[in-house]
Design a protein around this motif. Structure first.
Motif, PDB file in Angstrom:
ATOM      1  N   ALA A  92      29.693  39.140  31.558  1.00 27.98           N
ATOM      2  CA  ALA A  92      30.974  39.481  32.187  1.00 27.98           C
ATOM      3  C   ALA A  92      30.772  39.865  33.649  1.00 27.98           C
ATOM      4  N   HIS A  93      29.714  40.606  33.912  1.00 27.78           N
ATOM      5  CA  HIS A  93      29.391  41.026  35.278  1.00 27.78           C
ATOM      6  C   HIS A  93      29.131  39.799  36.169  1.00 27.78           C
ATOM      7  N   ASP A  94      28.296  38.896  35.674  1.00 29.79           N
ATOM      8  CA  ASP A  94      27.985  37.676  36.426  1.00 29.79           C
ATOM      9  C   ASP A  94      29.223  36.816  36.641  1.00 29.79           C
ATOM     10  N   ALA A  95      30.097  36.746  35.635  1.00 31.89           N
ATOM     11  CA  ALA A  95      31.339  35.972  35.762  1.00 31.89           C
ATOM     12  C   ALA A  95      32.225  36.551  36.858  1.00 31.89           C
ATOM     13  N   ALA A  96      32.238  37.873  36.982  1.00 31.52           N
ATOM     14  CA  ALA A  96      33.028  38.505  38.049  1.00 31.52           C
ATOM     15  C   ALA A  96      32.460  38.158  39.425  1.00 31.52           C
ATOM     16  N   HIS A  97      31.141  38.071  39.536  1.00 32.59           N
ATOM     17  CA  HIS A  97      30.539  37.681  40.819  1.00 32.59           C
ATOM     18  C   HIS A  97      30.824  36.215  41.137  1.00 32.59           C
ATOM     19  N   VAL A  98      30.834  35.370  40.124  1.00 35.53           N
ATOM     20  CA  VAL A  98      31.198  33.960  40.328  1.00 35.53           C
ATOM     21  C   VAL A  98      32.638  33.874  40.831  1.00 35.53           C
ATOM     22  N   ALA A  99      33.537  34.661  40.226  1.00 36.22           N
ATOM     23  CA  ALA A  99      34.939  34.675  40.659  1.00 36.22           C
ATOM     24  C   ALA A  99      35.048  35.152  42.102  1.00 36.22           C
ATOM     25  N   PHE A 100      34.267  36.171  42.476  1.00 34.25           N
ATOM     26  CA  PHE A 100      34.254  36.652  43.857  1.00 34.25           C
ATOM     27  C   PHE A 100      33.809  35.542  44.807  1.00 34.25           C
ATOM     28  N   ARG A 101      32.691  34.887  44.474  1.00 29.89           N
ATOM     29  CA  ARG A 101      32.164  33.823  45.353  1.00 29.89           C
ATOM     30  C   ARG A 101      33.139  32.651  45.437  1.00 29.89           C
ATOM     31  N   ASP A 102      33.809  32.329  44.333  1.00 28.88           N
ATOM     32  CA  ASP A 102      34.805  31.261  44.350  1.00 28.88           C
ATOM     33  C   ASP A 102      35.978  31.632  45.260  1.00 28.88           C
ATOM     34  N   ALA A 103      36.426  32.879  45.179  1.00 34.65           N
ATOM     35  CA  ALA A 103      37.545  33.325  46.013  1.00 34.65           C
ATOM     36  C   ALA A 103      37.166  33.363  47.483  1.00 34.65           C
ATOM     37  N   ALA A 104      35.940  33.774  47.779  1.00 34.19           N
ATOM     38  CA  ALA A 104      35.487  33.894  49.167  1.00 34.19           C
ATOM     39  C   ALA A 104      35.122  32.540  49.762  1.00 34.19           C
ATOM     40  N   GLY A 105      34.683  31.609  48.943  1.00 37.30           N
ATOM     41  CA  GLY A 105      34.341  30.267  49.411  1.00 37.30           C
ATOM     42  C   GLY A 105      33.309  30.293  50.518  1.00 37.30           C
ATOM     43  N   ALA A 106      33.606  29.564  51.579  1.00 42.70           N
ATOM     44  CA  ALA A 106      32.666  29.417  52.698  1.00 42.70           C
ATOM     45  C   ALA A 106      32.503  30.701  53.508  1.00 42.70           C
ATOM     46  N   GLN A 107      33.305  31.713  53.220  1.00 42.86           N
ATOM     47  CA  GLN A 107      33.142  32.992  53.928  1.00 42.86           C
ATOM     48  C   GLN A 107      31.847  33.686  53.516  1.00 42.86           C
ATOM     49  N   VAL A 108      31.329  33.378  52.329  1.00 45.69           N
ATOM     50  CA  VAL A 108      30.042  33.934  51.905  1.00 45.69           C
ATOM     51  C   VAL A 108      28.954  33.121  52.600  1.00 45.69           C
ATOM     52  N   ILE A 109      28.195  33.781  53.466  1.00 45.87           N
ATOM     53  CA  ILE A 109      27.127  33.078  54.177  1.00 45.87           C
ATOM     54  C   ILE A 109      25.743  33.551  53.733  1.00 45.87           C
ATOM     55  N   GLY A 110      25.714  34.453  52.756  1.00 52.26           N
ATOM     56  CA  GLY A 110      24.452  34.902  52.194  1.00 52.26           C
ATOM     57  C   GLY A 110      24.686  35.975  51.162  1.00 52.26           C
TER      58      GLY A 110
END
Length: 118
Positions: A25-43
């Motif tokens: 569940a924790h990892d799924a929440a991080h995947v959702a965060f990265r999906d929402a942030a998209g290209a804004q995540v640079i690392g």
């Protein structure tokens, strides 16, 4: 665009005691965060538990001392980070609010603007 570091803090004992289902569940929440942030995540990465850390300091004689463990003795330790690019702090707060550590009782997220040296 400005850069922001999201520093994820929490109790390593709590993280270490999570069940496989809780981690899923924790990892799924991080995947959702990265999906929402998209290209804004640079690392970003999860870090190995803080007792594995190595700290460097200088003693009074000017010699570098190597110490096992984190720099500070605290219950909450740095567990991971993301580096984001965003228009402003409000956009970062909105995204960071998706991270599971914001809602867990033993953790939190610190947002720090990055200083760009030219």
């Amino acid at each position: 665009m400005a850069k922001y570091m999201l520093l994820i803090y929490g109790d390593a004992e709590q993280w270490d005691s999570m069940t496989a289902e809780q981690w899923q569940a924790h990892d799924a929440a991080h995947v959702a965060f990265r999906d929402a942030a998209g290209a804004q995540v640079i690392g970003g990465h999860q870090l190995v538990s803080s007792p594995v850390a190595t700290s460097l300091r200088v003693d009074p004689a000017g010699e570098v001392l190597l110490t096992d463990g984190p720099f500070l003795e605290t219950k909450e330790a740095l567990g991971g980070y993301y580096l984001l690019e965003a228009d402003d702090l409000d956009a970062v707060v909105k995204l960071a609010s998706l991270l599971p550590e914001v809602r867990a009782g033993h953790s939190g997220v610190e947002i720090r603007p990055v200083v760009e040296h030219e």
